[in-house]
Design a protein around this motif. Structure first.
Motif, PDB file in Angstrom:
ATOM      1  N   CYS A  60       0.822  -1.201   0.000  1.00  0.00           N
ATOM      2  CA  CYS A  60       0.000   0.000   0.000  1.00  0.00           C
ATOM      3  C   CYS A  60       0.867   1.267   0.000  1.00  0.00           C
ATOM      4  N   LEU A  61       1.922   1.304   0.823  1.00  0.00           N
ATOM      5  CA  LEU A  61       2.790   2.481   0.867  1.00  0.00           C
ATOM      6  C   LEU A  61       3.577   2.662  -0.419  1.00  0.00           C
ATOM      7  N   LYS A  62       3.779   1.581  -1.166  1.00  0.00           N
ATOM      8  CA  LYS A  62       4.525   1.651  -2.427  1.00  0.00           C
ATOM      9  C   LYS A  62       3.833   2.561  -3.441  1.00  0.00           C
ATOM     10  N   ALA A  63       2.553   2.821  -3.244  1.00  0.00           N
ATOM     11  CA  ALA A  63       1.827   3.716  -4.146  1.00  0.00           C
ATOM     12  C   ALA A  63       2.325   5.152  -4.004  1.00  0.00           C
ATOM     13  N   PHE A  64       2.966   5.460  -2.881  1.00  0.00           N
ATOM     14  CA  PHE A  64       3.426   6.820  -2.614  1.00  0.00           C
ATOM     15  C   PHE A  64       4.935   6.990  -2.716  1.00  0.00           C
ATOM     16  N   SER A  65       5.692   5.895  -2.568  1.00  0.00           N
ATOM     17  CA  SER A  65       7.149   5.992  -2.587  1.00  0.00           C
ATOM     18  C   SER A  65       7.761   4.636  -2.899  1.00  0.00           C
ATOM     19  N   GLU A  66       8.871   4.656  -3.610  1.00  0.00           N
ATOM     20  CA  GLU A  66       9.586   3.407  -3.883  1.00  0.00           C
ATOM     21  C   GLU A  66      10.468   3.002  -2.718  1.00  0.00           C
ATOM     22  N   THR A  67      10.767   3.949  -1.834  1.00  0.00           N
ATOM     23  CA  THR A  67      11.590   3.660  -0.661  1.00  0.00           C
ATOM     24  C   THR A  67      10.767   3.908   0.600  1.00  0.00           C
ATOM     25  N   THR A  68       9.864   2.987   0.870  1.00  0.00           N
ATOM     26  CA  THR A  68       8.959   3.172   2.010  1.00  0.00           C
ATOM     27  C   THR A  68       9.688   2.964   3.330  1.00  0.00           C
ATOM     28  N   LYS A  69       9.196   3.638   4.363  1.00  0.00           N
ATOM     29  CA  LYS A  69       9.738   3.515   5.722  1.00  0.00           C
ATOM     30  C   LYS A  69       8.568   3.355   6.680  1.00  0.00           C
ATOM     31  N   PRO A  70       7.960   2.151   6.713  1.00  0.00           N
ATOM     32  CA  PRO A  70       6.758   1.953   7.537  1.00  0.00           C
ATOM     33  C   PRO A  70       6.966   2.243   9.019  1.00  0.00           C
ATOM     34  N   GLU A  71       8.204   2.112   9.489  1.00  0.00           N
ATOM     35  CA  GLU A  71       8.467   2.382  10.913  1.00  0.00           C
ATOM     36  C   GLU A  71       8.166   3.838  11.283  1.00  0.00           C
TER      37      GLU A  71
END
Length: 199
Positions: free
Chosen positions: A1-12
């Motif tokens: 889901c976060l990949k829709a906003f960035s290729e380098t996600t930082k879920p933490e």
């Protein structure tokens, strides 16, 4: 889901500062339904409106970036086009005495009086204002009074949401004494870079 906003996600980061960091003090409410970069100019126009002759030259001082962003010649089109146009915002501020959602109805966007006034405004890129922006959303308006004398108003609104790490001192000024009305500050670094590249 976060990949829709960035290729380098930082879920933490989603939980970082949870319960201790509050964004509410950094939240702004725009007093006018137009681009935040033009709010200082709208403030000036509204302050001068009661004594405006209703004709004569209108000069507006802007930081270079603000001119690049919203100083373009106004042509009727979308609501967003009018909201981003400093010329349109100033014209309705002077003619209507407000810059609220009602000023952006379809009938108003192509009003010949608004279009003519918007495009009669002379925009001046002011190098002194360049040193204040983006720490301060600033500008001036100069127009003719009812008794034929020139009137001028200046406004500096502190940008409370400047990009992280930027301070007023880094931009060559201390704006502690400026008006502290809150204004929108999205994409300022991009706009500065765009303006420099176009010079």
């Amino acid at each position: 889901c976060l990949k829709a906003f960035s290729e380098t996600t930082k879920p933490e980061r989603l939980l970082e500062g949870l319960g201790s960091d509050w964004d509410m003090p950094r939240t702004n409410f725009k007093p006018y339904a137009c681009c935040g970069s033009a709010h200082a100019h709208v403030d000036c126009a509204l302050r001068l409106r009661a004594n405006w002759a209703g004709q004569g030259p209108i000069r507006v001082g802007m930081p270079t970036v603000v001119d690049v962003q919203c100083g373009y010649r106004y042509a009727p089109g979308s609501v967003l086009n009018a909201q981003m146009s400093a010329r349109y915002a100033l014209a309705v501020a002077l003619l209507d005495g407000e810059v609220l959602p009602a000023q952006f109805g379809q009938a108003r966007l192509a009003d010949p009086q608004i279009v003519a006034l918007a495009n009669a405004i002379e925009i001046v890129r002011d190098s002194e204002l360049d040193t204040l922006y983006p720490a301060s959303f600033c500008g001036w308006v100069e127009l003719m009074s009812k008794n034929g004398e020139p009137l001028r108003a200046y406004q500096a609104n502190r940008n409370r949401v400047a990009p992280a790490g930027e301070t007023s001192r880094e931009h060559g000024t201390d704006v502690d004494d400026a008006d502290t009305s809150a204004h929108d500050g999205h994409g300022l670094r991009y706009l500065q870079d765009t303006a420099r590249n176009r010079q």
